[in-house]
Design a protein around this motif. Structure first.
Motif, PDB file in Angstrom:
ATOM      1  N   ARG A  88       1.021  -1.328   0.090  1.00 30.85           N
ATOM      2  CA  ARG A  88      -0.177  -0.008  -0.079  1.00 30.85           C
ATOM      3  C   ARG A  88       1.032   1.256   0.102  1.00 30.85           C
ATOM      4  NH1 ARG A  88      -4.862   1.313   4.395  1.00 30.85           N
ATOM      5  NH2 ARG A  88      -5.363   3.326   3.683  1.00 30.85           N
ATOM      6  N   LYS A  89       2.049   1.289   0.721  1.00 27.16           N
ATOM      7  CA  LYS A  89       2.842   2.307   0.848  1.00 27.16           C
ATOM      8  C   LYS A  89       3.551   2.636  -0.324  1.00 27.16           C
ATOM      9  CE  LYS A  89       7.265   3.605   2.921  1.00 27.16           C
ATOM     10  NZ  LYS A  89       8.331   3.268   4.161  1.00 27.16           N
ATOM     11  N   TYR A  90       4.088   1.715  -1.269  1.00 31.22           N
ATOM     12  CA  TYR A  90       4.805   2.152  -2.456  1.00 31.22           C
ATOM     13  C   TYR A  90       3.659   2.291  -3.484  1.00 31.22           C
ATOM     14  CZ  TYR A  90       8.968   1.486   0.060  1.00 31.22           C
ATOM     15  OH  TYR A  90      10.008   1.507   1.016  1.00 31.22           O
ATOM     16  N   SER A  91       2.485   1.498  -3.553  1.00 31.27           N
ATOM     17  CA  SER A  91       1.457   1.687  -4.654  1.00 31.27           C
ATOM     18  C   SER A  91       1.027   3.239  -4.493  1.00 31.27           C
ATOM     19  CB  SER A  91       0.233   0.654  -4.476  1.00 31.27           C
ATOM     20  OG  SER A  91       0.821  -0.712  -4.478  1.00 31.27           O
ATOM     21  N   GLU A  92       0.782   3.553  -3.500  1.00 30.61           N
ATOM     22  CA  GLU A  92       0.030   5.124  -3.273  1.00 30.61           C
ATOM     23  C   GLU A  92       1.343   5.837  -3.714  1.00 30.61           C
ATOM     24  OE1 GLU A  92      -0.941   5.575   0.815  1.00 30.61           O
ATOM     25  OE2 GLU A  92      -3.010   4.644   0.581  1.00 30.61           O
ATOM     26  N   ALA A  93       2.588   5.725  -3.305  1.00 32.17           N
ATOM     27  CA  ALA A  93       3.806   6.627  -3.721  1.00 32.17           C
ATOM     28  C   ALA A  93       4.003   6.673  -5.361  1.00 32.17           C
ATOM     29  CB  ALA A  93       4.975   6.101  -3.250  1.00 32.17           C
ATOM     30  N   LEU A  94       3.482   5.546  -5.966  1.00 32.11           N
ATOM     31  CA  LEU A  94       3.790   5.447  -7.466  1.00 32.11           C
ATOM     32  C   LEU A  94       2.420   5.446  -8.395  1.00 32.11           C
ATOM     33  CD1 LEU A  94       6.344   2.456  -7.550  1.00 32.11           C
ATOM     34  CD2 LEU A  94       6.821   5.043  -7.911  1.00 32.11           C
ATOM     35  N   HIS A  95       1.323   5.817  -7.455  1.00 30.03           N
ATOM     36  CA  HIS A  95       0.163   5.880  -8.237  1.00 30.03           C
ATOM     37  C   HIS A  95      -0.464   4.502  -9.119  1.00 30.03           C
ATOM     38  CE1 HIS A  95       0.099  10.011  -6.981  1.00 30.03           C
ATOM     39  NE2 HIS A  95       1.505  10.402  -7.572  1.00 30.03           N
ATOM     40  N   LYS A  96      -0.053   3.461  -8.374  1.00 28.23           N
ATOM     41  CA  LYS A  96      -0.255   2.055  -8.955  1.00 28.23           C
ATOM     42  C   LYS A  96      -1.293   1.282  -7.964  1.00 28.23           C
ATOM     43  CE  LYS A  96       3.119   0.049 -11.017  1.00 28.23           C
ATOM     44  NZ  LYS A  96       4.363  -0.456 -11.572  1.00 28.23           N
ATOM     45  N   THR A  97      -1.907   0.495  -8.696  1.00 26.06           N
ATOM     46  CA  THR A  97      -2.971  -0.388  -7.919  1.00 26.06           C
ATOM     47  C   THR A  97      -2.259  -1.763  -8.319  1.00 26.06           C
ATOM     48  OG1 THR A  97      -4.723   0.985  -8.399  1.00 26.06           O
ATOM     49  CG2 THR A  97      -5.201  -1.503  -7.598  1.00 26.06           C
ATOM     50  N   VAL A  98      -1.466  -2.293  -6.937  1.00 24.60           N
ATOM     51  CA  VAL A  98      -0.885  -3.669  -7.127  1.00 24.60           C
ATOM     52  C   VAL A  98      -1.351  -4.690  -5.851  1.00 24.60           C
ATOM     53  CG1 VAL A  98       1.302  -4.740  -7.171  1.00 24.60           C
ATOM     54  CG2 VAL A  98       1.094  -2.526  -8.064  1.00 24.60           C
ATOM     55  N   GLN A  99      -1.327  -5.710  -6.447  1.00 26.62           N
ATOM     56  CA  GLN A  99      -1.876  -6.762  -5.265  1.00 26.62           C
ATOM     57  C   GLN A  99      -0.785  -8.136  -5.493  1.00 26.62           C
ATOM     58  OE1 GLN A  99      -5.736  -7.694  -6.493  1.00 26.62           O
ATOM     59  NE2 GLN A  99      -6.542  -6.215  -5.116  1.00 26.62           N
TER      60      GLN A  99
ATOM     61  N   GLY B   2       1.585  -5.286 -14.581  1.00 25.12           N
ATOM     62  CA  GLY B   2       0.219  -5.398 -14.519  1.00 25.12           C
ATOM     63  C   GLY B   2      -0.371  -5.220 -13.009  1.00 25.12           C
ATOM     64  N   PRO B   3      -1.636  -5.360 -12.749  1.00 22.70           N
ATOM     65  CA  PRO B   3      -1.894  -5.202 -11.155  1.00 22.70           C
ATOM     66  C   PRO B   3      -1.750  -6.441 -10.258  1.00 22.70           C
ATOM     67  CG  PRO B   3      -3.770  -5.967 -12.554  1.00 22.70           C
ATOM     68  CD  PRO B   3      -2.675  -5.874 -13.472  1.00 22.70           C
ATOM     69  N   VAL B   4      -1.148  -7.424 -10.566  1.00 22.59           N
ATOM     70  CA  VAL B   4      -0.946  -8.563 -10.094  1.00 22.59           C
ATOM     71  C   VAL B   4       0.858  -8.879  -9.921  1.00 22.59           C
ATOM     72  CG1 VAL B   4      -1.443 -11.020  -9.504  1.00 22.59           C
ATOM     73  CG2 VAL B   4      -3.101  -9.473  -9.967  1.00 22.59           C
ATOM     74  N   VAL B   5       1.428  -9.010  -8.821  1.00 24.27           N
ATOM     75  CA  VAL B   5       2.673  -9.350  -8.750  1.00 24.27           C
ATOM     76  C   VAL B   5       2.936 -10.686  -9.194  1.00 24.27           C
ATOM     77  CG1 VAL B   5       4.590  -9.623  -7.155  1.00 24.27           C
ATOM     78  CG2 VAL B   5       3.233  -7.406  -7.233  1.00 24.27           C
ATOM     79  N   ARG B   6       3.936 -11.010 -10.049  1.00 23.21           N
ATOM     80  CA  ARG B   6       4.165 -12.223 -10.597  1.00 23.21           C
ATOM     81  C   ARG B   6       5.766 -12.736  -9.863  1.00 23.21           C
ATOM     82  NH1 ARG B   6       5.310 -10.309 -16.189  1.00 23.21           N
ATOM     83  NH2 ARG B   6       6.375  -8.699 -14.892  1.00 23.21           N
ATOM     84  N   PRO B   7       5.994 -14.177  -9.848  1.00 21.83           N
ATOM     85  CA  PRO B   7       7.236 -14.692  -9.528  1.00 21.83           C
ATOM     86  C   PRO B   7       8.430 -13.959  -9.955  1.00 21.83           C
ATOM     87  CG  PRO B   7       5.628 -16.240  -9.764  1.00 21.83           C
ATOM     88  CD  PRO B   7       5.112 -15.033 -10.324  1.00 21.83           C
ATOM     89  N   GLU B   8       8.438 -13.692 -11.226  1.00 19.63           N
ATOM     90  CA  GLU B   8       9.752 -12.911 -11.937  1.00 19.63           C
ATOM     91  C   GLU B   8       9.697 -11.251 -11.355  1.00 19.63           C
ATOM     92  OE1 GLU B   8       6.489 -13.681 -15.102  1.00 19.63           O
ATOM     93  OE2 GLU B   8       7.181 -14.563 -13.463  1.00 19.63           O
ATOM     94  N   ASP B   9       8.756 -10.755 -10.760  1.00 23.17           N
ATOM     95  CA  ASP B   9       8.785  -9.557 -10.325  1.00 23.17           C
ATOM     96  C   ASP B   9       9.625  -9.366  -8.845  1.00 23.17           C
ATOM     97  OD1 ASP B   9       7.401  -8.429 -12.179  1.00 23.17           O
ATOM     98  OD2 ASP B   9       5.234  -8.773 -11.286  1.00 23.17           O
ATOM     99  N   LEU B  10       9.782 -10.567  -8.240  1.00 24.07           N
ATOM    100  CA  LEU B  10      10.658 -10.856  -7.087  1.00 24.07           C
ATOM    101  C   LEU B  10      12.236 -11.165  -7.351  1.00 24.07           C
ATOM    102  CD1 LEU B  10       7.939 -13.211  -5.071  1.00 24.07           C
ATOM    103  CD2 LEU B  10       8.069 -10.590  -4.973  1.00 24.07           C
ATOM    104  N   PRO B  11      12.941 -10.900  -6.496  1.00 29.40           N
ATOM    105  CA  PRO B  11      14.383 -11.154  -6.694  1.00 29.40           C
ATOM    106  C   PRO B  11      14.613 -12.628  -7.013  1.00 29.40           C
ATOM    107  CG  PRO B  11      14.203  -9.880  -4.744  1.00 29.40           C
ATOM    108  CD  PRO B  11      12.686 -10.157  -5.270  1.00 29.40           C
ATOM    109  N   ARG B  12      15.470 -12.882  -7.761  1.00 27.21           N
ATOM    110  CA  ARG B  12      15.741 -14.577  -8.359  1.00 27.21           C
ATOM    111  C   ARG B  12      16.052 -15.383  -6.982  1.00 27.21           C
ATOM    112  NH1 ARG B  12      17.354 -16.793 -13.150  1.00 27.21           N
ATOM    113  NH2 ARG B  12      17.450 -14.574 -13.996  1.00 27.21           N
ATOM    114  N   GLU B  13      16.685 -14.915  -5.943  1.00 25.78           N
ATOM    115  CA  GLU B  13      16.898 -15.835  -4.726  1.00 25.78           C
ATOM    116  C   GLU B  13      15.649 -16.254  -4.374  1.00 25.78           C
ATOM    117  OE1 GLU B  13      17.752 -11.623  -3.345  1.00 25.78           O
ATOM    118  OE2 GLU B  13      18.450 -12.828  -5.021  1.00 25.78           O
ATOM    119  N   ILE B  14      14.356 -15.635  -4.338  1.00 21.21           N
ATOM    120  CA  ILE B  14      13.287 -16.079  -3.710  1.00 21.21           C
ATOM    121  C   ILE B  14      12.643 -17.053  -4.569  1.00 21.21           C
ATOM    122  CG2 ILE B  14      10.934 -15.220  -3.066  1.00 21.21           C
ATOM    123  CD1 ILE B  14      11.978 -12.655  -2.253  1.00 21.21           C
ATOM    124  N   TRP B  15      12.293 -17.036  -5.633  1.00 23.87           N
ATOM    125  CA  TRP B  15      11.751 -18.011  -6.544  1.00 23.87           C
ATOM    126  C   TRP B  15      12.489 -19.099  -7.255  1.00 23.87           C
ATOM    127  CZ3 TRP B  15      12.955 -17.805 -11.634  1.00 23.87           C
ATOM    128  CH2 TRP B  15      13.442 -16.519 -12.347  1.00 23.87           C
TER     129      TRP B  15
END
Length: 400
Positions: A267-278, A312-325
């Motif tokens: 919520r903090k960074y979505s509002e700062a970037l004027h995006k809707t992300v889940q 897009g509005p939904v975070v995907r695995p590839e949006d996370l750092p490689r060491e997580i996924w």
């Protein structure tokens, strides 16, 4: 009345106004008992209806706001986030220790929020309107740190062209927070001990003894008992600092708070970037398999990165750092010939689902090996018991 009961059953938060031409006191009392907001008799004026509807909508707004505040208060304590039992106990402890002047030692790994806890203690104390001064004991060499803390007189050393107040003096009346106290050198530890005992000190190169009124809070990620055993930290200073201690758990031991933390930072960074992300459930489950060595600080950085990178509005695995996924998984599997390696190469199964299946199988077999003893299984898996129970509930492994 049947319609009213059905409405309150299926839409409990919706105000209901009864309008009737055959009203009695008994009917009005029954309607209010069943949950009606108001009871109006025909004939009525339009203005009367407008007033009643406006009041009903206002009540709905107030109830929704109260519910939001109740939820927020149960998951947030100032900037601290978490509804788990461990964090709830920490919130209570902060409120208990805030009113006094006793030193508090805050323990926890890097990135767990030790400074946030110190600031909350100051905020809820009688010193809240006075300065909160932070000193990072690891940031400067010992000679510079002494001058920074206690100040110096003109000519005390090369470059001291004027007298300077120290941070101790600037914190007068307020709170002095010494971060990474375990990095303090032995010489400065002796001066800090005297300061804590007498609340007086001397500037570098100065003769007069100065007094201040400050509350001292300290924090460290190190094992001070071990440092005492190796003569790197004074035992008398440790006892002086450790009047009250607050231990912050690492993120891997409070995974029940992960969804709330993710939502907070998203919520903090979505509002700062004027995006809707889940962050969908499968991404949260994937993130719960990562050990988070950098704790909350690392999590916040990961959330900020994902919000920035997602297209897009939904975070995907590839949006996370490689060491997580894309972490090596074989070392996490039980060393048994039937340890389901067939899940690894099967490219038809999505990565997050494979991780989930592997984690579920590892937990299931560890519990079998420990004959259902959750404490033993948690120790074997390197988890806190509450974290194991969270995962067991997620995978349906908790017995009814």
């Amino acid at each position: 009345m049947t319609v009213l009961r059905e409405a309150k059953t299926h839409l409990p938060g919706t105000p209901v106004i009864i309008i009737t031409a055959f009203g009695t006191v008994e009917n009005a009392v029954e309607a209010m008992r069943e949950g009606a907001f108001d009871y109006i008799l025909k004939p009525f004026s339009v203005s009367e209806i407008e007033v009643k509807v406006a009041k009903a909508l206002e009540q709905k707004r107030i109830l929704a706001e109260n519910e939001y505040l109740k939820t927020t208060l149960s998951t947030h304590f100032g900037p601290l986030v978490g509804r788990g039992q461990t964090m709830q106990e920490i919130y209570k402890l902060i409120l208990k220790v805030s009113p006094g002047n006793a030193p508090v030692l805050i323990l926890g790994e890097s990135g767990t929020g030790k400074e946030l806890v110190a600031r909350e203690i100051h905020k809820h104390s009688s010193r809240a309107n006075h300065p909160f001064i932070t000193v990072n004991s690891a940031a400067l060499a010992e000679g510079l740190l002494e001058s920074e803390m206690f100040g110096h007189e003109k000519g005390a050393f090369t470059g001291a062209i004027a007298s300077k107040k120290g941070l101790v003096e600037l914190a007068d009346g307020g709170t002095l927070f010494l971060d990474e106290i375990g990095d303090l050198g032995l010489n400065l530890q002796a001066k800090m001990l005297r300061f804590l005992q007498e609340k007086e000190y001397k500037r570098v190169g100065g003769l007069p003894t100065l007094k201040v009124d400050v509350r001292v809070l300290t924090a460290t990620h190190q094992d001070l008992q071990q440092k005492i055993a190796t003569s790197q930290f004074r035992q008398d200073l440790y006892y002086r600092l450790n009047v009250i201690s607050i231990s912050l758990p690492p993120l891997r031991e409070r995974l029940e708070d992960l969804p709330d933390l993710v939502h907070h930072f998203c919520r903090k960074y979505s509002e700062a970037l004027h995006k809707t992300v889940q962050f969908p459930k499968e991404i949260l489950d994937l993130m719960a398999t990562y050990p988070w060595p950098g704790n909350i600080r690392e999590l916040e950085n990961v959330i900020e990165r994902a919000v920035v990178l997602t297209e897009g509005p939904v975070v995907r695995p590839e949006d996370l750092p490689r060491e997580i996924w894309q972490r090596p998984l074989q070392k996490d599997l039980p060393q048994r010939p039937d340890s389901i390696p067939s899940l690894l190469p099967d490219s038809t199964i999505p990565l997050d689902k494979r991780l989930e299946m592997l984690e579920q199988e590892i937990i299931k077999r560890t519990l079998e090996e420990c004959q259902g003893n959750q404490s033993q299984a948690a120790k074997k898996l390197g988890l806190k018991r509450s974290s194991l129970q969270y995962k067991m509930q997620k995978y349906g492994l908790l017995s009814e």
